[in-house]
Scaffold this active site. Structure first.
Site, PDB file in Angstrom:
ATOM      1  N   SER A  42      26.869  10.900  -2.383  1.00 13.91           N
ATOM      2  CA  SER A  42      26.503  11.484  -1.287  1.00 13.91           C
ATOM      3  C   SER A  42      25.116  11.153  -0.994  1.00 13.91           C
ATOM      4  O   SER A  42      24.444  10.954  -1.830  1.00 13.91           O
ATOM      5  CB  SER A  42      26.673  13.177  -1.505  1.00 13.91           C
ATOM      6  OG  SER A  42      25.939  13.733  -0.181  1.00 13.91           O
ATOM      7  N   TYR A  45      24.201  20.848  -5.311  1.00 13.72           N
ATOM      8  CA  TYR A  45      25.056  19.878  -4.938  1.00 13.72           C
ATOM      9  C   TYR A  45      24.588  18.527  -5.259  1.00 13.72           C
ATOM     10  O   TYR A  45      25.258  17.657  -5.720  1.00 13.72           O
ATOM     11  CB  TYR A  45      25.722  20.028  -3.730  1.00 13.72           C
ATOM     12  CG  TYR A  45      26.748  19.169  -2.908  1.00 13.72           C
ATOM     13  CD1 TYR A  45      27.944  19.150  -3.365  1.00 13.72           C
ATOM     14  CD2 TYR A  45      25.993  18.135  -2.175  1.00 13.72           C
ATOM     15  CE1 TYR A  45      28.832  18.236  -2.782  1.00 13.72           C
ATOM     16  CE2 TYR A  45      27.010  17.287  -1.775  1.00 13.72           C
ATOM     17  CZ  TYR A  45      28.319  17.242  -1.816  1.00 13.72           C
ATOM     18  OH  TYR A  45      29.186  16.283  -1.210  1.00 13.72           O
TER      19      TYR A  45
END
Length: 250
Positions: free
Chosen positions: A140, A154
């Site tokens: 990501s 995350y």
């Protein structure tokens, strides 16, 4: 030449979108996820649309690490070999540290990093035996720098995943191995995992995002930001901005 591609988290979101794109390009698919009902619906749809392909589905909870190895080996035995394995399954339950949400952060860390490690171990066992293959880790843009609030855990898990992939690339390059490893850094792509997120900059719909991801994977490059514009220049800047600047942005 028809290839066989294994995708984890294939029942929804980016996994489902990539499955559709790869099927349209004539690839056989090995799809796994917890929700077998949705997997079976996707399989039936793809086989009806592309009757010449082979699409196999299996139930898999990536947090059941023994099952990860079992399912990957079963797919390899069924198809004879696996050309590409995409480590895609993940969740986004992260919460600000110290706010009483340790369980959510722990679940995120276990699914996005420990379970990803299991998938990469299982994939590399198969690829080392075959002496070929392409491993793809879906990271990501939040992995580029430490991120605040709900993204902290995350982003850290996705940074760990990217580090695993890079370590493998170094090892395989040293060994002159034909096995390839790629890392994707998706920007904001609208899926179920972020459907409640508001004001996400430069967000694209799932179809657009998945097309960009498949194009990046097919390029074989070691690292790709997707969509390339504007996330490649944003990633370049994020790696260089001081913490004070990041604090103003987020």
């Amino acid at each position: 030449m028809t290839r066989t591609i294994l995708i984890t988290g294939g029942s929804s979101g980016l996994g489902e979108g990539m499955a559709r794109e790869f099927a349209a390009r004539g690839n056989n698919l090995a799809l796994c996820a917890r929700r077998t009902g949705r997997l079976e619906e996707l399989r039936d749809e793809l086989l009806q649309k592309y009757p010449g392909l082979a699409v196999s589905v299996r139930a898999l909870d990536v947090n059941d690490h023994d099952q990860v190895f079992e399912v990957f080996r079963e797919f390899a035995a069924e198809f004879g070999s696996l050309d590409r394995i995409i480590v895609n399954a993940g969740i986004g339950k992260g919460q600000p540290l110290g706010t009483g949400n340790f369980i959510a952060n722990k679940q995120t860390a276990e699914t996005n990093f420990v379970a990803a490690l299991a998938q990469m171990e299982a994939a590399m066992e198969i690829f080392r035996e075959q002496n070929r293959g392409h491993l793809v880790a879906v990271s990501s843009v939040s992995a580029i720098r430490g991120m605040p609030k709900n993204i902290t855990t995350y982003g850290a898990t996705k940074a760990g995943l990217a580090s695993l992939a890079e370590g493998l690339r170094v090892e395989l390059a040293r060994a002159r191995s034909p096995i390839r490893v790629s890392t994707l850094y998706p920007g904001y792509i609208r899926t179920q995992i972020n459907e409640k997120v508001k004001n996400a900059p430069f967000i694209v719909d799932a179809a657009t995002g998945c097309k960009a991801m498949v194009k990046a994977i097919e390029s074989g490059k070691a690292e790709c930001f997707v969509p390339s514009w504007p996330w490649r220049p944003i990633g370049f800047l994020m790696r260089r901005l001081p913490v004070s600047a990041l604090a103003r942005l987020f």
